[in-house]
Structures are given as C-alpha cells and as structure tokens.
Write a protein that holds these residues in place. Structure first.
Motif, PDB file in Angstrom:
ATOM      1  N   ASP A  58       0.860  -1.183   0.000  1.00  7.34           N
ATOM      2  CA  ASP A  58       0.000   0.000   0.000  1.00  7.34           C
ATOM      3  C   ASP A  58       0.891   1.226   0.000  1.00  7.34           C
ATOM      4  OD1 ASP A  58      -2.035   1.808   0.158  1.00  7.34           O
ATOM      5  OD2 ASP A  58      -2.351   1.583   2.310  1.00  7.34           O
ATOM      6  N   ASN A  59       1.205   1.708  -1.184  1.00  9.47           N
ATOM      7  CA  ASN A  59       2.080   2.857  -1.330  1.00  9.47           C
ATOM      8  C   ASN A  59       1.360   4.076  -1.878  1.00  9.47           C
ATOM      9  OD1 ASN A  59       4.492   1.427  -0.509  1.00  9.47           O
ATOM     10  ND2 ASN A  59       4.388   0.372  -2.488  1.00  9.47           N
ATOM     11  N   ASP A  60       0.035   4.068  -1.832  1.00  4.95           N
ATOM     12  CA  ASP A  60      -0.731   5.187  -2.362  1.00  4.95           C
ATOM     13  C   ASP A  60      -0.471   6.447  -1.543  1.00  4.95           C
ATOM     14  OD1 ASP A  60      -1.757   3.543  -4.239  1.00  4.95           O
ATOM     15  OD2 ASP A  60      -3.860   3.733  -3.642  1.00  4.95           O
ATOM     16  N   GLY A  61      -0.428   7.567  -2.236  1.00  7.50           N
ATOM     17  CA  GLY A  61      -0.315   8.867  -1.596  1.00  7.50           C
ATOM     18  C   GLY A  61      -1.266   9.846  -2.242  1.00  7.50           C
ATOM     19  N   PRO A  62      -1.243  11.106  -1.812  1.00  6.52           N
ATOM     20  CA  PRO A  62      -2.168  12.098  -2.375  1.00  6.52           C
ATOM     21  C   PRO A  62      -2.129  12.197  -3.894  1.00  6.52           C
ATOM     22  CG  PRO A  62      -1.130  12.956  -0.401  1.00  6.52           C
ATOM     23  CD  PRO A  62      -0.461  11.638  -0.696  1.00  6.52           C
ATOM     24  N   ALA A  63      -0.938  12.068  -4.479  1.00  5.64           N
ATOM     25  CA  ALA A  63      -0.824  12.199  -5.935  1.00  5.64           C
ATOM     26  C   ALA A  63      -1.593  11.110  -6.681  1.00  5.64           C
ATOM     27  CB  ALA A  63       0.641  12.173  -6.362  1.00  5.64           C
ATOM     28  N   VAL A  73      -7.240  10.461  -0.060  1.00  5.07           N
ATOM     29  CA  VAL A  73      -6.649   9.130  -0.021  1.00  5.07           C
ATOM     30  C   VAL A  73      -7.498   8.244   0.890  1.00  5.07           C
ATOM     31  CG1 VAL A  73      -4.571   7.785   0.458  1.00  5.07           C
ATOM     32  CG2 VAL A  73      -4.369  10.170  -0.318  1.00  5.07           C
ATOM     33  N   PRO A  74      -8.045   7.135   0.382  1.00  4.32           N
ATOM     34  CA  PRO A  74      -8.843   6.255   1.256  1.00  4.32           C
ATOM     35  C   PRO A  74      -8.010   5.712   2.409  1.00  4.32           C
ATOM     36  CG  PRO A  74      -9.091   5.663  -1.069  1.00  4.32           C
ATOM     37  CD  PRO A  74      -7.969   6.643  -1.000  1.00  4.32           C
ATOM     38  N   PRO A 161      -8.111   2.519  10.503  1.00  7.89           N
ATOM     39  CA  PRO A 161      -8.836   2.087  11.703  1.00  7.89           C
ATOM     40  C   PRO A 161      -8.121   0.937  12.408  1.00  7.89           C
ATOM     41  CG  PRO A 161      -9.903   1.239   9.723  1.00  7.89           C
ATOM     42  CD  PRO A 161      -8.777   2.114   9.250  1.00  7.89           C
ATOM     43  N   ASN A 162      -8.310   0.883  13.724  1.00  5.17           N
ATOM     44  CA  ASN A 162      -7.910  -0.287  14.495  1.00  5.17           C
ATOM     45  C   ASN A 162      -8.938  -0.504  15.605  1.00  5.17           C
ATOM     46  OD1 ASN A 162      -7.158   1.407  16.713  1.00  5.17           O
ATOM     47  ND2 ASN A 162      -5.060   1.577  15.952  1.00  5.17           N
ATOM     48  N   ILE A 163      -8.691  -1.410  16.511  1.00  7.39           N
ATOM     49  CA  ILE A 163      -9.701  -1.733  17.514  1.00  7.39           C
ATOM     50  C   ILE A 163      -9.877  -0.611  18.529  1.00  7.39           C
ATOM     51  CG2 ILE A 163      -9.311  -4.210  17.283  1.00  7.39           C
ATOM     52  CD1 ILE A 163      -7.875  -4.102  20.012  1.00  7.39           C
ATOM     53  N   TYR A 164      -9.008   0.385  18.499  1.00  6.79           N
ATOM     54  CA  TYR A 164      -9.060   1.469  19.476  1.00  6.79           C
ATOM     55  C   TYR A 164      -9.680   2.754  18.940  1.00  6.79           C
ATOM     56  CZ  TYR A 164      -5.866  -1.721  21.762  1.00  6.79           C
ATOM     57  OH  TYR A 164      -5.312  -2.844  22.337  1.00  6.79           O
ATOM     58  N   GLY A 165      -9.654   2.936  17.627  1.00  2.91           N
ATOM     59  CA  GLY A 165     -10.181   4.171  17.058  1.00  2.91           C
ATOM     60  C   GLY A 165      -9.923   4.232  15.567  1.00  2.91           C
ATOM     61  N   GLU A 166     -10.037   5.432  15.032  1.00  2.00           N
ATOM     62  CA  GLU A 166      -9.878   5.619  13.583  1.00  2.00           C
ATOM     63  C   GLU A 166      -9.112   6.902  13.323  1.00  2.00           C
ATOM     64  OE1 GLU A 166     -12.963   6.690  10.141  1.00  2.00           O
ATOM     65  OE2 GLU A 166     -13.221   4.646  10.891  1.00  2.00           O
ATOM     66  N   GLY A 167      -8.170   6.828  12.401  1.00  4.00           N
ATOM     67  CA  GLY A 167      -7.404   8.008  12.037  1.00  4.00           C
ATOM     68  C   GLY A 167      -8.075   8.798  10.939  1.00  4.00           C
ATOM     69  N   VAL A 168      -7.572  10.020  10.733  1.00  6.43           N
ATOM     70  CA  VAL A 168      -8.062  10.840   9.645  1.00  6.43           C
ATOM     71  C   VAL A 168      -7.441  10.381   8.327  1.00  6.43           C
ATOM     72  CG1 VAL A 168      -8.546  12.911  10.985  1.00  6.43           C
ATOM     73  CG2 VAL A 168      -6.258  12.566  10.062  1.00  6.43           C
ATOM     74  N   PRO A 169      -8.165  10.518   7.223  1.00  8.06           N
ATOM     75  CA  PRO A 169      -7.552  10.254   5.924  1.00  8.06           C
ATOM     76  C   PRO A 169      -6.633  11.410   5.530  1.00  8.06           C
ATOM     77  CG  PRO A 169      -9.788  11.049   5.628  1.00  8.06           C
ATOM     78  CD  PRO A 169      -9.572  10.909   7.111  1.00  8.06           C
ATOM     79  N   PHE A 170      -5.765  11.163   4.564  1.00  9.83           N
ATOM     80  CA  PHE A 170      -4.998  12.242   3.956  1.00  9.83           C
ATOM     81  C   PHE A 170      -5.915  12.893   2.923  1.00  9.83           C
ATOM     82  CE2 PHE A 170      -1.867   9.311   5.647  1.00  9.83           C
ATOM     83  CZ  PHE A 170      -0.987  10.173   6.295  1.00  9.83           C
ATOM     84  N   ARG A 171      -6.616  13.928   3.366  1.00  3.46           N
ATOM     85  CA  ARG A 171      -7.668  14.551   2.545  1.00  3.46           C
ATOM     86  C   ARG A 171      -7.538  16.068   2.609  1.00  3.46           C
ATOM     87  NH1 ARG A 171     -13.352  13.066   4.651  1.00  3.46           N
ATOM     88  NH2 ARG A 171     -12.837  11.063   3.689  1.00  3.46           N
TER      89      ARG A 171
END
Length: 348
Positions: A58-63, A73-74, A161-171
């Motif tokens: 998984d090497n996707d980035g904003p570009a 970025v999903p 996401p993980n079992i503790y919470g969810e991060g923000v996307p690169f958006r």
C-alpha cells in the motif's frame, strides 16, 4: 550550529533503516533525512523514534487520488495484531541495537532526567514511540511488556482504523471530523497509558477521537507532528479549538515539516520557503502561547521543503525563527524545553 539542542517530535528513521539497501545510521550519507553524523553537525539533540507497521503493498499517496479540489486518499485497511507486534519487535530491536552500537553517542531514554542529561552532554536521545497501537492486545499484555522494554510514547492510531479508534484520511480540503471516536477499548487504552506513564500522542486521530482523549486523560494533550488547520485545511491538521484544548492542558504541538501540511493550498510541491514552517510555529505561539509549540519534523516519513533538505537544514530554520522575533527563552522552549516539561508532567 545553534545554541539550542533541537529535540524533535517525530521521525520515521527506523522504518527507513529497515530497507535492505539503507546505509548505516553511523555513516554520513545523502540518503534520507537523518543519520548520526549529520545529526551531530546540526544540533539535533534527538527525538521520538517512531515504530510503525506499514500496510503491505500500500504505497498510495495524495498524488494517486487527486480530486477537483485537492486529494482524498482512502484509509488503508486494518492490519492484524500479530503482524503489527512482530514488526514492532523488529524495529524496536533495531533501535536498541543502534544504542548498543553507538559507543555512548545514542541513548534510549526512559525518564525525563535521562533526557535532560543527554541534551546537556551532546548524547543523541531517542524515545521509543509506537505510531498506531495495532501491536497492543486488548488485555494490554503487550503494552506492559513493551513499557518494560522502554516504550514511553504511543499514538493510538495512524491514518487507518484499528480496535481502538480511527485516524483521519490524507484529505484536502477537509475538517478533521471524519469518523467515529474512540472505542471502549480505546478509552481503556488511554487510562492504562495514564497509569503507566506512557505519553498519548493524538496525532492522526480524527476529531471525535481527540476529544475522547481530552475527556479521559490526566496528562497534558500532545500532538507530536501536526500543524494548524486554519493555515492549511488538511484533515491531518488541528483546529483552533483543538489547539486551545492542548494549550489549556499545558500540552504541546510539534510542527510537522510535511509540505502538504504546511501549504495553504495543500499542494505537494517541495519548492517552498522555511517561512512556511515558521508561520505555523508563530500562529500557535502568538495565539495560544509559546509554551505550547515545538518541532515535530516527520523526518524520513514525508516530503519536506527543499530549503530544509534534511537534518542539516535545522540551523537555517532556527535562523528564520530568530528573524521572526523568537529569541532566548522562546527558542529554548520551541527547540527542546517544552518537550521536557510535558514529559516531566506525563512520565512516572
């Protein structure tokens, strides 16, 4: 050289060194952003050395995810605890080997007194930090073992996401209010870290998760490598309301050198001046107090301004901070003493 040891909120140097063709940490090289010889030339006093488990393939980035307004970025898929713990052990062992091989030039610090001693004696100080708590089981057995090994700082999530919470996307553009808050397990993790004296890093958390941490923790609020949303409205940055909460908790924000988190347009171009970093530092210092801003480069983990280049550009950044009007006590706070204060208030 500057008159101030620069203690840094975040680097991904361990992850870079894990690459099979990476040069030795003890050899000066143009590769990456940090090695020990370059750090020692640049008044780099040390920092939070992140242990991060990447998604495979998984090497996707904003570009790769351009929209009509910016990019979106999903979130990558979750990873297993087994995978994360194995990789965490690998990178943590690399950090401890660096310490053993450094001939006393690098130390993994576990107390604020050890950190201060390193800064006073030109020993590079490393804090064992985990970015994304996937390696931690819900019974917290791994947390206690890792704490005994030296873990002193934990980011609950990376941008997935993980079992503790969810991060923000690169958006971009986007509010950080992008998803649900902490799970019950995540809230319990905050309490367990408070009891142990492990610093909680709110970087990468979405806004609801941030406010959950703020409502539970008995320690100062910290974001090790985040910037000002009012200047650069990317989901990863912090709103004024969040910055105010961090200041009111006597916490600190480490300013990230990632170009897309510095620029007003969220752009990916690296041809920007160091004034963009200074602008984020000054915004927090002038609006919320200089006690609540520090540096959090994200070296070896992001694209930084060409004007900085790598760790050797830090003296130029300090010169720009001086030119803006930061001197003496303020520079001491920004470069290292705000981090020391927060860790003294957090670690047991």
């Amino acid at each position: 050289m500057t008159n101030y040891p620069i203690f840094d909120g975040h680097n991904d140097t361990l992850l870079r060194l894990q690459a099979t063709d990476a040069p030795s940490f003890f050899t000066e090289s143009p590769a990456g952003h940090i090695d020990l010889p370059r750090a020692q030339k640049s008044s780099f006093g040390g920092g939070f050395f992140a242990v991060f488990t990447p998604n495979e393939d998984d090497n996707d980035g904003p570009a790769d995810h351009i929209t009509k307004d910016g990019y979106d970025v999903p979130l990558p898929p979750p990873i297993s605890q087994e995978q994360a713990l194995a990789y965490t052990n690998t990178l943590a062992a690399r950090l401890f080997r660096l310490e053993a091989e450094s001939d006393g030039q690098l130390k993994v610090v576990r107390t604020a007194d050890e950190l201060k001693d390193c800064l006073q004696n030109d020993v590079t100080a490393a804090i064992f930090h985990i970015e994304g708590a996937e390696a931690i089981d819900p019974d917290f057995d791994a947390l206690h073992v890792l704490y005994q090994a030296g873990l002193r700082s934990l980011g609950i999530v990376w941008s997935r996401p993980n079992i503790y919470g969810e991060g923000v996307p690169f958006r971009y553009p986007s509010s950080p209010d992008t998803g649900p808050g902490l799970t019950d397990e995540g809230k319990a993790l905050v309490r367990e870290c408070n009891q142990l004296g492990v610093m909680i890093d709110t970087t990468h958390l979405n806004e609801k998760g941030f406010w959950d941490v703020a409502s539970i923790t008995d320690a100062p609020l910290v974001a090790t490598h985040s910037n000002v949303h009012s200047i650069s409205p990317i989901a990863r940055n912090l709103t004024d309301k969040q910055l105010k909460a961090i200041a009111e908790s006597n916490g600190v924000v480490g300013i990230n050198y990632a170009v897309n988190m510095l620029r007003e347009d969220g752009g990916l171009g690296t041809d920007i001046s160091l004034e963009q970093i200074v602008r984020h530092v000054a915004y927090i210092a002038e609006k919320f107090g200089v006690d609540h801003v520090a540096l959090g480069s994200d070296f070896d983990g992001t694209n930084i301004p060409d004007a900085l280049k790598d760790v050797t550009g830090l003296p130029k950044l300090i010169d720009r901070l001086k030119a803006h009007g930061f001197h003496d006590d303020a520079l001491e706070k920004i470069t290292y003493s705000n981090w020391v204060r927060v860790l003294e208030d957090t670690w047991k």
